[in-house]
Design a protein around this motif. Structure first.
Motif, PDB file in Angstrom:
ATOM      1  N   VAL A  29       0.836  -1.203   0.000  1.00  0.00           N
ATOM      2  CA  VAL A  29       0.000   0.000   0.000  1.00  0.00           C
ATOM      3  C   VAL A  29       0.873   1.257   0.000  1.00  0.00           C
ATOM      4  O   VAL A  29       0.606   2.212  -0.738  1.00  0.00           O
ATOM      5  CB  VAL A  29      -0.959  -0.015   1.209  1.00  0.00           C
ATOM      6  N   VAL A  30       1.936   1.258   0.807  1.00  0.00           N
ATOM      7  CA  VAL A  30       2.833   2.416   0.860  1.00  0.00           C
ATOM      8  C   VAL A  30       3.545   2.605  -0.482  1.00  0.00           C
ATOM      9  O   VAL A  30       3.712   3.733  -0.951  1.00  0.00           O
ATOM     10  CB  VAL A  30       3.839   2.265   2.021  1.00  0.00           C
ATOM     11  N   GLY A  31       3.957   1.514  -1.112  1.00  0.00           N
ATOM     12  CA  GLY A  31       4.600   1.606  -2.426  1.00  0.00           C
ATOM     13  C   GLY A  31       3.663   2.147  -3.489  1.00  0.00           C
ATOM     14  O   GLY A  31       4.055   2.971  -4.329  1.00  0.00           O
ATOM     15  N   THR A  32       2.405   1.701  -3.455  1.00  0.00           N
ATOM     16  CA  THR A  32       1.421   2.187  -4.419  1.00  0.00           C
ATOM     17  C   THR A  32       1.125   3.670  -4.198  1.00  0.00           C
ATOM     18  O   THR A  32       1.126   4.466  -5.144  1.00  0.00           O
ATOM     19  CB  THR A  32       0.121   1.375  -4.306  1.00  0.00           C
ATOM     20  N   ALA A  33       0.874   4.037  -2.942  1.00  0.00           N
ATOM     21  CA  ALA A  33       0.585   5.438  -2.640  1.00  0.00           C
ATOM     22  C   ALA A  33       1.790   6.324  -2.950  1.00  0.00           C
ATOM     23  O   ALA A  33       1.641   7.417  -3.500  1.00  0.00           O
ATOM     24  CB  ALA A  33       0.183   5.583  -1.177  1.00  0.00           C
ATOM     25  N   GLY A  34       2.983   5.865  -2.605  1.00  0.00           N
ATOM     26  CA  GLY A  34       4.185   6.640  -2.877  1.00  0.00           C
ATOM     27  C   GLY A  34       4.416   6.839  -4.365  1.00  0.00           C
ATOM     28  O   GLY A  34       4.865   7.906  -4.795  1.00  0.00           O
ATOM     29  N   LEU A  84       3.973  -1.236 -10.895  1.00  0.00           N
ATOM     30  CA  LEU A  84       3.530   0.053 -11.417  1.00  0.00           C
ATOM     31  C   LEU A  84       4.522   0.666 -12.399  1.00  0.00           C
ATOM     32  O   LEU A  84       4.137   1.489 -13.228  1.00  0.00           O
ATOM     33  CB  LEU A  84       3.276   1.021 -10.257  1.00  0.00           C
ATOM     34  N   SER A  85       5.782   0.285 -12.319  1.00  0.00           N
ATOM     35  CA  SER A  85       6.752   0.850 -13.252  1.00  0.00           C
ATOM     36  C   SER A  85       6.805   0.091 -14.572  1.00  0.00           C
ATOM     37  O   SER A  85       7.302   0.615 -15.560  1.00  0.00           O
ATOM     38  CB  SER A  85       8.146   0.878 -12.619  1.00  0.00           C
ATOM     39  N   ALA A  86       6.296  -1.129 -14.587  1.00  0.00           N
ATOM     40  CA  ALA A  86       6.278  -1.902 -15.833  1.00  0.00           C
ATOM     41  C   ALA A  86       5.205  -1.323 -16.748  1.00  0.00           C
ATOM     42  O   ALA A  86       4.048  -1.178 -16.362  1.00  0.00           O
ATOM     43  CB  ALA A  86       5.992  -3.367 -15.546  1.00  0.00           C
ATOM     44  N   GLY A  87       5.586  -0.997 -17.933  1.00  0.00           N
ATOM     45  CA  GLY A  87       4.641  -0.442 -18.894  1.00  0.00           C
ATOM     46  C   GLY A  87       3.788  -1.523 -19.523  1.00  0.00           C
ATOM     47  O   GLY A  87       4.117  -2.705 -19.508  1.00  0.00           O
ATOM     48  N   ARG A  88       2.706  -1.112 -20.068  1.00  0.00           N
ATOM     49  CA  ARG A  88       1.833  -2.032 -20.784  1.00  0.00           C
ATOM     50  C   ARG A  88       2.282  -2.102 -22.236  1.00  0.00           C
ATOM     51  O   ARG A  88       3.048  -1.251 -22.708  1.00  0.00           O
ATOM     52  CB  ARG A  88       0.393  -1.543 -20.691  1.00  0.00           C
ATOM     53  N   PRO A  89       1.825  -3.087 -22.978  1.00  0.00           N
ATOM     54  CA  PRO A  89       2.223  -3.173 -24.393  1.00  0.00           C
ATOM     55  C   PRO A  89       1.841  -1.939 -25.208  1.00  0.00           C
ATOM     56  O   PRO A  89       2.479  -1.632 -26.211  1.00  0.00           O
ATOM     57  CB  PRO A  89       1.470  -4.400 -24.905  1.00  0.00           C
ATOM     58  N   GLU A  90       0.814  -1.232 -24.760  1.00  0.00           N
ATOM     59  CA  GLU A  90       0.400  -0.023 -25.474  1.00  0.00           C
ATOM     60  C   GLU A  90       1.342   1.141 -25.216  1.00  0.00           C
ATOM     61  O   GLU A  90       1.235   2.184 -25.844  1.00  0.00           O
ATOM     62  CB  GLU A  90      -1.015   0.400 -25.043  1.00  0.00           C
ATOM     63  N   PHE A  95       5.048   5.486 -14.310  1.00  0.00           N
ATOM     64  CA  PHE A  95       6.252   6.294 -14.178  1.00  0.00           C
ATOM     65  C   PHE A  95       6.590   6.936 -15.513  1.00  0.00           C
ATOM     66  O   PHE A  95       6.582   6.291 -16.549  1.00  0.00           O
ATOM     67  CB  PHE A  95       7.437   5.444 -13.728  1.00  0.00           C
ATOM     68  N   ALA A  96       6.918   8.224 -15.455  1.00  0.00           N
ATOM     69  CA  ALA A  96       7.250   8.947 -16.674  1.00  0.00           C
ATOM     70  C   ALA A  96       8.719   8.799 -17.054  1.00  0.00           C
ATOM     71  O   ALA A  96       9.102   9.103 -18.168  1.00  0.00           O
ATOM     72  CB  ALA A  96       6.907  10.425 -16.513  1.00  0.00           C
TER      73      ALA A  96
END
Length: 133
Positions: A29-34, A84-90, A95-96
């Motif tokens: 949860v802390v990683g997601t919120a952060g 959350l840092s792994a991008g989707r195929p699209e 993360f920018a």
């Protein structure tokens, strides 16, 4: 006064496992919120995210009194951040790819290592404590 983490060592094995799983969920949860906050409110959000991360890791250490108390929330945190840092195929990703994201990733890992290698502080009233002398 009892040792930190005495509730985990005296608890039956399912209680200890549940405690560590709870810490892992807290880390997730802390990683997601952060991840969301550090991008939205840069640079204050980055500081807030790192402080929350440090609070979860140090809190796990103080609550359990063991290094596994740091490892459990750190494992949940790293899973959340990597997912959350792994991008989707699209090509979409949370993360920018800027400096803030790198500082959040490396800073969070550094905080986990710092908390895991901290020595246990003497307890007041215990051996080596100030109240006992």
């Amino acid at each position: 006064m009892t040792e930190p983490g005495a509730w985990l060592t005296s608890a039956p094995k399912p209680g200890r496992i549940a405690g560590y799983l709870g810490l892992a969920v807290l880390g997730f949860v802390v990683g997601t919120a952060g991840s969301l906050v550090q991008t939205a409110w840069f640079p204050g959000g980055l500081l807030l995210a790192l402080l929350g991360t440090a609070g979860a890791f140090y809190g796990g250490l103080r609550a359990t009194g063991t290094q596994l108390g740091v490892l459990a929330p750190a494992a949940g945190w790293i899973v959340a951040v990597l997912l959350l840092s792994a991008g989707r195929p699209e090509g979409d990703g949370l993360f920018a790819g800027g400096l803030g994201e790198i500082v959040f990733l490396l800073g969070g890992m550094a905080v986990a290592v710092i908390c895991a290698t901290m020595t246990r502080l003497p307890q007041p009233g215990g051996p080596g404590g100030r109240l006992g002398t």
